[in-house]
Design a protein around this motif. Structure first.
Motif, PDB file in Angstrom:
ATOM      1  N   LEU A  62      55.201 -17.419  20.266  1.00  0.00           N
ATOM      2  CA  LEU A  62      55.541 -16.120  20.835  1.00  0.00           C
ATOM      3  C   LEU A  62      55.110 -15.023  19.868  1.00  0.00           C
ATOM      4  O   LEU A  62      54.992 -15.250  18.660  1.00  0.00           O
ATOM      5  CB  LEU A  62      57.060 -16.013  21.057  1.00  0.00           C
ATOM      6  CG  LEU A  62      57.726 -17.097  21.912  1.00  0.00           C
ATOM      7  CD1 LEU A  62      59.238 -16.991  21.764  1.00  0.00           C
ATOM      8  CD2 LEU A  62      57.312 -16.935  23.366  1.00  0.00           C
ATOM      9  N   GLU A  63      54.923 -13.835  20.406  1.00  0.00           N
ATOM     10  CA  GLU A  63      54.600 -12.684  19.573  1.00  0.00           C
ATOM     11  C   GLU A  63      55.854 -11.818  19.459  1.00  0.00           C
ATOM     12  O   GLU A  63      56.314 -11.238  20.442  1.00  0.00           O
ATOM     13  CB  GLU A  63      53.450 -11.874  20.171  1.00  0.00           C
ATOM     14  CG  GLU A  63      52.938 -10.768  19.273  1.00  0.00           C
ATOM     15  CD  GLU A  63      52.210 -11.297  18.037  1.00  0.00           C
ATOM     16  OE1 GLU A  63      52.323 -10.648  16.977  1.00  0.00           O
ATOM     17  OE2 GLU A  63      51.533 -12.336  18.140  1.00  0.00           O
ATOM     18  N   LEU A  64      56.422 -11.753  18.257  1.00  0.00           N
ATOM     19  CA  LEU A  64      57.578 -10.905  18.007  1.00  0.00           C
ATOM     20  C   LEU A  64      57.135  -9.625  17.314  1.00  0.00           C
ATOM     21  O   LEU A  64      55.961  -9.475  16.963  1.00  0.00           O
ATOM     22  CB  LEU A  64      58.609 -11.652  17.147  1.00  0.00           C
ATOM     23  CG  LEU A  64      59.123 -12.980  17.718  1.00  0.00           C
ATOM     24  CD1 LEU A  64      60.142 -13.607  16.776  1.00  0.00           C
ATOM     25  CD2 LEU A  64      59.727 -12.787  19.104  1.00  0.00           C
ATOM     26  N   ASP A  65      58.079  -8.713  17.107  1.00  0.00           N
ATOM     27  CA  ASP A  65      57.695  -7.425  16.538  1.00  0.00           C
ATOM     28  C   ASP A  65      57.209  -7.525  15.098  1.00  0.00           C
ATOM     29  O   ASP A  65      56.523  -6.621  14.595  1.00  0.00           O
ATOM     30  CB  ASP A  65      58.853  -6.412  16.624  1.00  0.00           C
ATOM     31  CG  ASP A  65      60.124  -6.923  15.975  1.00  0.00           C
ATOM     32  OD1 ASP A  65      60.093  -8.000  15.360  1.00  0.00           O
ATOM     33  OD2 ASP A  65      61.157  -6.230  16.077  1.00  0.00           O
ATOM     34  N   ASP A  66      57.538  -8.634  14.408  1.00  0.00           N
ATOM     35  CA  ASP A  66      57.055  -8.799  13.038  1.00  0.00           C
ATOM     36  C   ASP A  66      56.017  -9.911  12.930  1.00  0.00           C
ATOM     37  O   ASP A  66      55.794 -10.465  11.861  1.00  0.00           O
ATOM     38  CB  ASP A  66      58.220  -9.072  12.075  1.00  0.00           C
ATOM     39  CG  ASP A  66      59.024 -10.309  12.462  1.00  0.00           C
ATOM     40  OD1 ASP A  66      58.803 -10.850  13.561  1.00  0.00           O
ATOM     41  OD2 ASP A  66      59.874 -10.739  11.661  1.00  0.00           O
ATOM     42  N   GLY A  67      55.388 -10.259  14.049  1.00  0.00           N
ATOM     43  CA  GLY A  67      54.309 -11.238  14.010  1.00  0.00           C
ATOM     44  C   GLY A  67      54.577 -12.453  14.871  1.00  0.00           C
ATOM     45  O   GLY A  67      55.662 -12.613  15.443  1.00  0.00           O
ATOM     46  N   PRO A  68      53.599 -13.341  14.982  1.00  0.00           N
ATOM     47  CA  PRO A  68      53.737 -14.526  15.827  1.00  0.00           C
ATOM     48  C   PRO A  68      54.680 -15.553  15.211  1.00  0.00           C
ATOM     49  O   PRO A  68      54.850 -15.620  13.984  1.00  0.00           O
ATOM     50  CB  PRO A  68      52.312 -15.076  15.905  1.00  0.00           C
ATOM     51  CG  PRO A  68      51.649 -14.592  14.653  1.00  0.00           C
ATOM     52  CD  PRO A  68      52.267 -13.260  14.349  1.00  0.00           C
TER      53      PRO A  68
END
Length: 249
Positions: A164-170
């Motif tokens: 998944l892609e989160l706000d601080d990176g994958p």
């Protein structure tokens, strides 16, 4: 057995070193040596009477490293809910210090669990081990069981493993399996190789299943066993050796 430089006539007999490290009785350790299951700095030692300086040696039994430094200790704690992962807290919240008062050594925690997450937390005075275990490049596995809202579908494992892609990176899970699922909630086991802040909770938020409860059941080879919330125990030298091996030491 060759002529290794680490053999010391003034040293300690290898079977005594192994016995003191918790491998087994002196007789059992002698049997392991004679069976060719013990290596010292990579070389098989199959004769009794060999003396070594443990401080100069990497000793393995059946390929698993044995820790022989008695000055270094590592403890596993089943961290209760509501306890912050610090040794003290300026806000007066419950901290880890209360669980290690029986040890004279100054221990520090390996990584963190957020206050609402329970389970395996390691504490040690071995700085090298702590740094290696915490560093993401070594990919030491951490196993979590999450109780999440709603019924998860079978595809969630694929989604979390693919990433998944989160706000601080994958981010991605190494492994994922559904333990149980009802209309109200589901139990999911997740294996991670990294430990960013609240990473498991944020992953499940991202797929629409917020975490209700979260427990870390294993850190590398160390599991909860029979430890109840708030209980701790010192790891055996064999367990520390396994941790060292997994951390690349």
């Amino acid at each position: 057995m060759g002529d290794l430089e680490i053999y010391r006539p003034e040293g300690v007999r290898l079977q005594k070193v192994l016995a003191q490290a918790g491998v087994g009785s002196r007789r059992k350790c002698e049997d392991l040596i004679e069976a060719g299951k013990v290596t010292v700095n990579g070389e098989v030692v199959d004769q009794l009477g060999v003396r070594i300086n443990p401080d100069e040696c990497v000793i393995k039994v059946d390929g698993k490293r044995v820790s022989v430094d008695t000055h270094l200790i590592t403890v596993v704690l089943n961290k209760p809910k509501g306890v912050v992962s610090t040794m003290s807290d300026p806000e007066g919240r419950p901290s880890l210090q209360q669980y290690v008062t029986e040890y004279e050594e100054r221990l520090f925690h390996v990584g963190r669990l957020d206050a609402d997450t329970t389970g395996v937390l390691l504490l040690t005075n071995d700085g090298d081990l702590a740094n290696k275990l915490a560093h993401p490049t070594h990919g030491v596995s951490k196993v979590y069981v999450a109780k999440v809202r709603g019924r998860v579908n079978k595809g969630i494992g694929t989604t979390l493993r693919q990433g998944l892609e989160l706000d601080d990176g994958p981010v991605r899970a190494a492994e994922c399996r559904i333990i149980d699922a009802t209309d109200d909630h589901s139990l999911v086991e997740v294996v991670m190789h990294e430990g960013r802040n609240r990473i498991v909770r944020r992953m499940f938020d991202a797929v629409g299943h917020p975490v209700i409860d979260l427990v870390r059941t294993k850190f590398g080879p160390v599991g909860l066993g029979t430890l109840q919330a708030g209980e701790q125990r010192r790891l055996s030298n064999t367990e520390v050796g396994l941790l060292q091996q997994e951390a690349g030491l």
